[in-house]
Write a protein that holds these residues in place. Structure first.
Motif, PDB file in Angstrom:
ATOM      1  N   TYR A 144      24.282  -1.951 -60.095  1.00 18.08           N
ATOM      2  CA  TYR A 144      24.401  -1.605 -61.489  1.00 18.08           C
ATOM      3  C   TYR A 144      23.130  -1.734 -62.159  1.00 18.08           C
ATOM      4  O   TYR A 144      22.472  -2.985 -62.044  1.00 18.08           O
ATOM      5  CB  TYR A 144      25.510  -2.683 -62.192  1.00 18.08           C
ATOM      6  CG  TYR A 144      25.550  -2.145 -63.786  1.00 18.08           C
ATOM      7  CD1 TYR A 144      26.242  -0.935 -64.264  1.00 18.08           C
ATOM      8  CD2 TYR A 144      24.816  -3.105 -64.380  1.00 18.08           C
ATOM      9  CE1 TYR A 144      25.956  -0.781 -65.546  1.00 18.08           C
ATOM     10  CE2 TYR A 144      24.809  -2.771 -65.876  1.00 18.08           C
ATOM     11  CZ  TYR A 144      25.462  -1.522 -66.417  1.00 18.08           C
ATOM     12  OH  TYR A 144      25.281  -1.147 -67.557  1.00 18.08           O
ATOM     13  N   VAL A 189      31.345  -4.833 -64.695  1.00 16.05           N
ATOM     14  CA  VAL A 189      30.678  -4.353 -63.322  1.00 16.05           C
ATOM     15  C   VAL A 189      29.229  -5.107 -63.508  1.00 16.05           C
ATOM     16  O   VAL A 189      28.432  -5.156 -62.464  1.00 16.05           O
ATOM     17  CB  VAL A 189      30.670  -2.981 -63.304  1.00 16.05           C
ATOM     18  CG1 VAL A 189      29.954  -2.250 -64.434  1.00 16.05           C
ATOM     19  CG2 VAL A 189      30.200  -2.486 -61.911  1.00 16.05           C
ATOM     20  N   THR A 207      30.154  -6.992 -59.011  1.00 17.89           N
ATOM     21  CA  THR A 207      30.804  -5.680 -58.484  1.00 17.89           C
ATOM     22  C   THR A 207      32.063  -6.367 -57.564  1.00 17.89           C
ATOM     23  O   THR A 207      33.120  -5.256 -57.244  1.00 17.89           O
ATOM     24  CB  THR A 207      29.999  -4.828 -57.688  1.00 17.89           C
ATOM     25  OG1 THR A 207      28.694  -4.924 -58.216  1.00 17.89           O
ATOM     26  CG2 THR A 207      30.347  -3.535 -57.638  1.00 17.89           C
ATOM     27  N   LEU A 209      30.779   1.380 -59.322  1.00 13.72           N
ATOM     28  CA  LEU A 209      31.967   0.681 -59.387  1.00 13.72           C
ATOM     29  C   LEU A 209      32.371   0.292 -57.927  1.00 13.72           C
ATOM     30  O   LEU A 209      33.034  -0.666 -57.919  1.00 13.72           O
ATOM     31  CB  LEU A 209      33.044   1.503 -60.092  1.00 13.72           C
ATOM     32  CG  LEU A 209      32.828   1.606 -61.875  1.00 13.72           C
ATOM     33  CD1 LEU A 209      33.667   2.738 -62.209  1.00 13.72           C
ATOM     34  CD2 LEU A 209      33.005   0.304 -62.429  1.00 13.72           C
ATOM     35  N   ARG A 236      29.476   2.894 -72.278  1.00  9.91           N
ATOM     36  CA  ARG A 236      30.830   2.467 -71.739  1.00  9.91           C
ATOM     37  C   ARG A 236      31.875   3.323 -71.204  1.00  9.91           C
ATOM     38  O   ARG A 236      32.658   3.111 -70.295  1.00  9.91           O
ATOM     39  CB  ARG A 236      31.104   1.346 -72.891  1.00  9.91           C
ATOM     40  CG  ARG A 236      30.319   0.099 -73.032  1.00  9.91           C
ATOM     41  CD  ARG A 236      30.862  -0.833 -74.052  1.00  9.91           C
ATOM     42  NE  ARG A 236      32.259  -1.396 -73.496  1.00  9.91           N
ATOM     43  CZ  ARG A 236      32.845  -2.340 -73.996  1.00  9.91           C
ATOM     44  NH1 ARG A 236      32.305  -2.946 -75.114  1.00  9.91           N
ATOM     45  NH2 ARG A 236      33.850  -2.996 -73.497  1.00  9.91           N
ATOM     46  N   TYR A 295      31.947   6.025 -69.787  1.00 11.08           N
ATOM     47  CA  TYR A 295      31.624   6.607 -68.346  1.00 11.08           C
ATOM     48  C   TYR A 295      32.225   5.735 -67.330  1.00 11.08           C
ATOM     49  O   TYR A 295      32.944   5.886 -66.536  1.00 11.08           O
ATOM     50  CB  TYR A 295      30.226   6.876 -68.093  1.00 11.08           C
ATOM     51  CG  TYR A 295      29.514   7.939 -68.953  1.00 11.08           C
ATOM     52  CD1 TYR A 295      30.015   9.222 -69.020  1.00 11.08           C
ATOM     53  CD2 TYR A 295      28.549   7.527 -70.356  1.00 11.08           C
ATOM     54  CE1 TYR A 295      29.466  10.046 -69.700  1.00 11.08           C
ATOM     55  CE2 TYR A 295      28.138   8.528 -70.646  1.00 11.08           C
ATOM     56  CZ  TYR A 295      28.422   9.870 -70.779  1.00 11.08           C
ATOM     57  OH  TYR A 295      28.132  10.600 -71.562  1.00 11.08           O
ATOM     58  N   LEU A 296      31.972   4.436 -67.652  1.00  6.84           N
ATOM     59  CA  LEU A 296      32.500   3.446 -66.792  1.00  6.84           C
ATOM     60  C   LEU A 296      34.059   3.352 -66.892  1.00  6.84           C
ATOM     61  O   LEU A 296      34.851   3.212 -65.794  1.00  6.84           O
ATOM     62  CB  LEU A 296      31.736   2.006 -66.841  1.00  6.84           C
ATOM     63  CG  LEU A 296      30.219   1.814 -66.385  1.00  6.84           C
ATOM     64  CD1 LEU A 296      29.815   0.701 -67.162  1.00  6.84           C
ATOM     65  CD2 LEU A 296      30.267   2.039 -65.121  1.00  6.84           C
ATOM     66  N   SER A 333      29.280   7.048 -61.233  1.00  3.58           N
ATOM     67  CA  SER A 333      29.819   5.763 -61.784  1.00  3.58           C
ATOM     68  C   SER A 333      30.722   5.307 -60.519  1.00  3.58           C
ATOM     69  O   SER A 333      30.875   4.174 -60.328  1.00  3.58           O
ATOM     70  CB  SER A 333      30.924   6.121 -63.113  1.00  3.58           C
ATOM     71  OG  SER A 333      29.907   6.577 -64.165  1.00  3.58           O
ATOM     72  N   THR A 348      27.441  -3.372 -71.320  1.00  4.66           N
ATOM     73  CA  THR A 348      26.902  -2.141 -71.028  1.00  4.66           C
ATOM     74  C   THR A 348      26.715  -1.656 -72.446  1.00  4.66           C
ATOM     75  O   THR A 348      27.715  -1.731 -73.250  1.00  4.66           O
ATOM     76  CB  THR A 348      27.875  -1.383 -70.036  1.00  4.66           C
ATOM     77  OG1 THR A 348      28.089  -1.537 -68.903  1.00  4.66           O
ATOM     78  CG2 THR A 348      27.329   0.199 -70.098  1.00  4.66           C
ATOM     79  N   THR A 353      35.906   6.299 -65.329  1.00  5.51           N
ATOM     80  CA  THR A 353      35.729   6.406 -63.920  1.00  5.51           C
ATOM     81  C   THR A 353      36.695   5.342 -63.147  1.00  5.51           C
ATOM     82  O   THR A 353      37.456   5.439 -62.250  1.00  5.51           O
ATOM     83  CB  THR A 353      34.434   6.305 -63.593  1.00  5.51           C
ATOM     84  OG1 THR A 353      33.544   7.326 -64.040  1.00  5.51           O
ATOM     85  CG2 THR A 353      34.173   6.655 -61.937  1.00  5.51           C
ATOM     86  N   TYR A 354      36.587   4.141 -64.018  1.00 13.38           N
ATOM     87  CA  TYR A 354      37.321   3.235 -62.938  1.00 13.38           C
ATOM     88  C   TYR A 354      38.822   3.185 -63.473  1.00 13.38           C
ATOM     89  O   TYR A 354      39.559   3.139 -62.293  1.00 13.38           O
ATOM     90  CB  TYR A 354      37.015   1.720 -64.035  1.00 13.38           C
ATOM     91  CG  TYR A 354      37.368   0.382 -63.207  1.00 13.38           C
ATOM     92  CD1 TYR A 354      37.066   0.166 -61.639  1.00 13.38           C
ATOM     93  CD2 TYR A 354      38.278  -0.615 -63.816  1.00 13.38           C
ATOM     94  CE1 TYR A 354      37.558  -0.638 -61.191  1.00 13.38           C
ATOM     95  CE2 TYR A 354      38.438  -1.744 -63.074  1.00 13.38           C
ATOM     96  CZ  TYR A 354      38.312  -1.839 -61.657  1.00 13.38           C
ATOM     97  OH  TYR A 354      38.550  -2.898 -61.037  1.00 13.38           O
ATOM     98  N   SER A 364      33.367  -2.498 -68.871  1.00  9.35           N
ATOM     99  CA  SER A 364      32.081  -2.143 -69.230  1.00  9.35           C
ATOM    100  C   SER A 364      31.566  -2.995 -70.350  1.00  9.35           C
ATOM    101  O   SER A 364      30.569  -2.811 -71.287  1.00  9.35           O
ATOM    102  CB  SER A 364      32.240  -0.623 -70.053  1.00  9.35           C
ATOM    103  OG  SER A 364      33.155  -0.625 -70.911  1.00  9.35           O
TER     104      SER A 364
END
Ligand code: THG
Length: 292
Positions: free
Chosen positions: A285, A166, A170, A279, A208, A210-211, A275, A203, A214-215, A200
């Motif tokens: 980002y 990301v 994006t 995303l 990482r 969190y991304l 997040s 990042t 959520t993804y 991630s």
């Protein structure tokens, strides 16, 4: 969802050394721990492995099978290494990272058929990385046609749209989600898979998860079949196993246009909501996306 542990990979410092020096202990420990964490498959990633790739994969498969009996995903671009792995696997193997260049498919598809293996088709064609969801669809249709032709049925084909970071683009992150929503129409019966942690890459390590989480929640809206994941992210595993329905509902509602008042959310909901915005490209980002 089928979970594939990513942790045995040549990019990791300790595992890279263990692979090069044929040290079984770090690999056995990791294979045991990934199995205990509930993985369904272990990805064995030795990279391009140009030199001695076949003996390395043979050794790795045997080393892992000494301590676990779950299924293995053979992740290398060296076809000789893939073949050595196939011969060593006790259970049905999954051949990972089958990119779609004709010269590669000519070798790998017959090998998959001969060993009754499943394949992960990476949507990376002769022209490199697909630019959007439509180009991914064209590559997927092409792969399925060629695999069917030699007798590999759709249910043995796992399709990977190739997730990119990301922090880099994006639009590509969104394209993979869009592709997932189209897959069952263009390739009925095929399975889906992503290398989740790619999203991630770049990042800071502590942020990482969190991304990644959520993804995965976003991909679950379209029924993603499997993911290659960090086996030691407990929350991610709970999410994948359907144990966080409220979070899934929030994420999916946001994907349909719901815009919650962030100040009314719990801490955990905030992590996911912020997040989702990054995303889906609604906010730009930056490494501080969770604080804004
Ligand atoms: N699709 C398919 N296969 C894949 C990928 C994919 N295999 C490789 C990769 N992508 C998925 N596996 C990983 C493994 C590790 C990491 C990311 C993806 C990773 N590791 C940390 C790092 O490099 O900083 C930590 C390394 C460590 O263990 O020390 O990010 O997309 N089909």
């Amino acid at each position: 969802m089928i979970l594939i542990g990513e942790n045995i990979n040549i990019m990791s410092k300790t595992i890279g050394t263990a692979l090069r020096e044929r040290l079984p202990d770090p690999i056995r420990e990791l294979a045991k721990a990934e199995t205990a964490a509930g993985m369904d498959y272990l990805d064995l990633n030795i990279g391009p492995a140009r030199k001695d790739g076949d003996s390395l994969m043979h050794w790795l498969v045997n080393t892992v099978q000494e301590v676990t009996d779950i299924q293995l995903s053979l992740d290398t671009t060296n076809p000789l290494a893939t073949e050595a792995g196939l011969k060593a696997c006790k259970k049905r193997a999954l051949i990972n990272s089958v990119s779609l260049q004709p010269e590669r498919l000519e070798k790998i598809l017959p090998m998959a058929k001969e060993h009754n293996a499943e394949i992960i088709g990476l949507l990376w064609g002769t022209d490199g990385m697909p630019r959007d969801a439509n180009e991914r669809c064209m590559l997927a249709v092409d792969l399925v046609y060629k695999a069917n032709e030699i007798g590999i049925p759709n249910e043995d084909i796992w399709i990977d749209p190739i997730v990119t970071p990301v922090s880099v683009d994006t639009n590509q992150v969104k394209a993979c989600i869009e592709f997932m929503s189209m897959l069952s129409d263009i390739a009925p019966g095929c399975k889906s898979v992503v290398g989740l942690s790619n999203v991630s890459n770049g990042t800071p390590a502590n942020l990482r998860p969190y991304l990644n989480r959520t993804y995965l929640a976003m991909l679950m809206k379209y029924g993603i079949y499997s993911a290659i994941i960090d086996a030691f992210d407990d929350e991610l595993i709970r999410l994948a196993r359907g144990e966080m329905p409220e979070i899934l509902e929030l994420v999916h509602k946001m994907m349909d246009g719901y815009n919650p008042d962030i100040s009314t959310l719990t801490q955990k909901e905030k992590e996911y909501a912020k997040s989702v915005k990054v995303l889906s490209g609604d906010t730009l980002y930056s490494h501080s996306w969770l604080e804004i």
